[in-house]
Design an enzyme around this catalytic site. Structure first.
Site: not given
Ligand code: R5P
Length: 311
Positions: A34, A190, A221
């Site tokens: 489980d 960003k 990602s």
């Molecule tokens: C965000 O503040 C972190 O420092 C990374 O830039 C982020 O987690 C990267 O995520 P991803 O690879 O999904 O763009």
């Protein structure tokens, strides 16, 4: 002292044990049908200074529960001191309320770790340094920077490099490395239109003709690095590499990195790299066991841990 490992990243635990010339304490971590987790420690730990090694990486909730249950077992087995060695502290990105009626899960997880019996925490490159304050027990937050600096020096020699922070949140980290390497700094502006998606708005700083090195705590990602690499090359960067502490690499992140214009992704093994990451020609892994092993040795001997970063 004793070293004990849960299941998230056994190769790293074994490498730490090798560094310390020790063996891992025999234990069993298994999952019932489980999905409940069961732990048994197969050696006496009464009165011992125990270091439990477990990253709370994918599957984050199962790995977190393994850690909590292991510490509960150790406490009930009368361990003298328990240090939770968490090379990758998952949930760290949920460190503030981003909207009304949302949790601060990083704080909740910190509470759970303390409540389960941890006397101290040893971790690496917390997403935000102030997460240390979520713990009311001593917390050592190691920096992956020195491991990366050695590699960058070896790789790039005297080339003109520009350290790049792939978002505004990472500027302090990137600036610290830029200073140590005598390199210029650039910042990627960003934006996240929604969770899991990122867009590059602007690049602050001069990257034309330079070899760019992005520095980040996490690659999840791969979107942040892939998009930033494209923007940097559009602005005339000669090459773009990325150094990342925690290779979360969810879903098709490895393929995204492969298809991107990024020349190389260098990450540490705080999270056990997947088969596809290990096979990728664009991804290289730096071992963290010497740094973690040395920090464990110093904690056990009551020596300074910050001295590790005095250079
Ligand atoms: C965000 O503040 C972190 O420092 C990374 O830039 C982020 O987690 C990267 O995520 P991803 O690879 O999904 O763009």
């Amino acid at each position: 002292m004793k070293l004990i490992s849960c299941n998230a990243n056994r190769p790293l635990s074994e490498a730490i044990a090798d560094y310390l010339d020790m063996r891992l304490t025999r234990s069993e971590v298994k999952t019932f049908a489980d999905q409940e987790i069961f732990v048994r420690i197969d050696e006496n730990v009464r009165g011992e200074d125990v270091f439990v090694i477990q990253s709370t990486s994918y599957p984050a909730n199962d790995n977190l529960m393994q850690l909590l249950i292991m510490m509960d077992a150790l406490r009930r087995a009368s361990a003298r001191r328990i240090t939770a060695v968490i090379p990758y502290f998952g949930y760290a990105r949920q460190d503030r309320k981003t909207d009304g009626r949302t949790p601060i899960s990083a704080k909740l997880v910190a509470n759970l770790i303390s409540a389960s019996g941890a006397d101290r925490v040893l971790t690496v490159d917390l997403h935000a340094g102030q997460i240390q304050g979520f713990f009311d027990i001593p917390t050592d937050n190691l920096f992956g920077g020195p491991v990366m600096i050695d590699d960058i020096k070896e790789r790039f020699g005297r080339d003109k490099i520009v350290m790049v922070s792939p978002d505004v949140g990472g500027v302090v980290r990137a600036r610290a490395l830029a200073n140590k390497l005598n390199a210029d700094l650039a910042i990627v502006d960003k934006r996240r239109p929604e969770a899991g998606k990122s867009e590059v708005m602007n690049i602050i700083g001069e990257v034309k003709g330079a070899r760019c090195i992005m520095l980040d705590d996490i690659c999840d990602s791969g979107g942040t690095l892939a998009n930033a690499a494209a923007a940097l090359k559009d602005q005339g960067a000669v090459s773009v590499s990325a150094y990342v502490t925690h290779g979360v690499l969810s879903g098709n992140a490895v393929q995204r990195i492969e298809k991107s214009v990024l020349d190389e992704l260098v990450m540490t093994d705080t999270i056990q790299p997947s088969e596809s990451a290990l096979k990728s020609k664009k991804i290289r892994v730096l071992p963290m066991s010497p740094l973690l092993g040395e920090a464990i040795r110093r904690i056990a001997n009551e020596e300074s841990v910050s001295k590790l970063f005095d250079r």
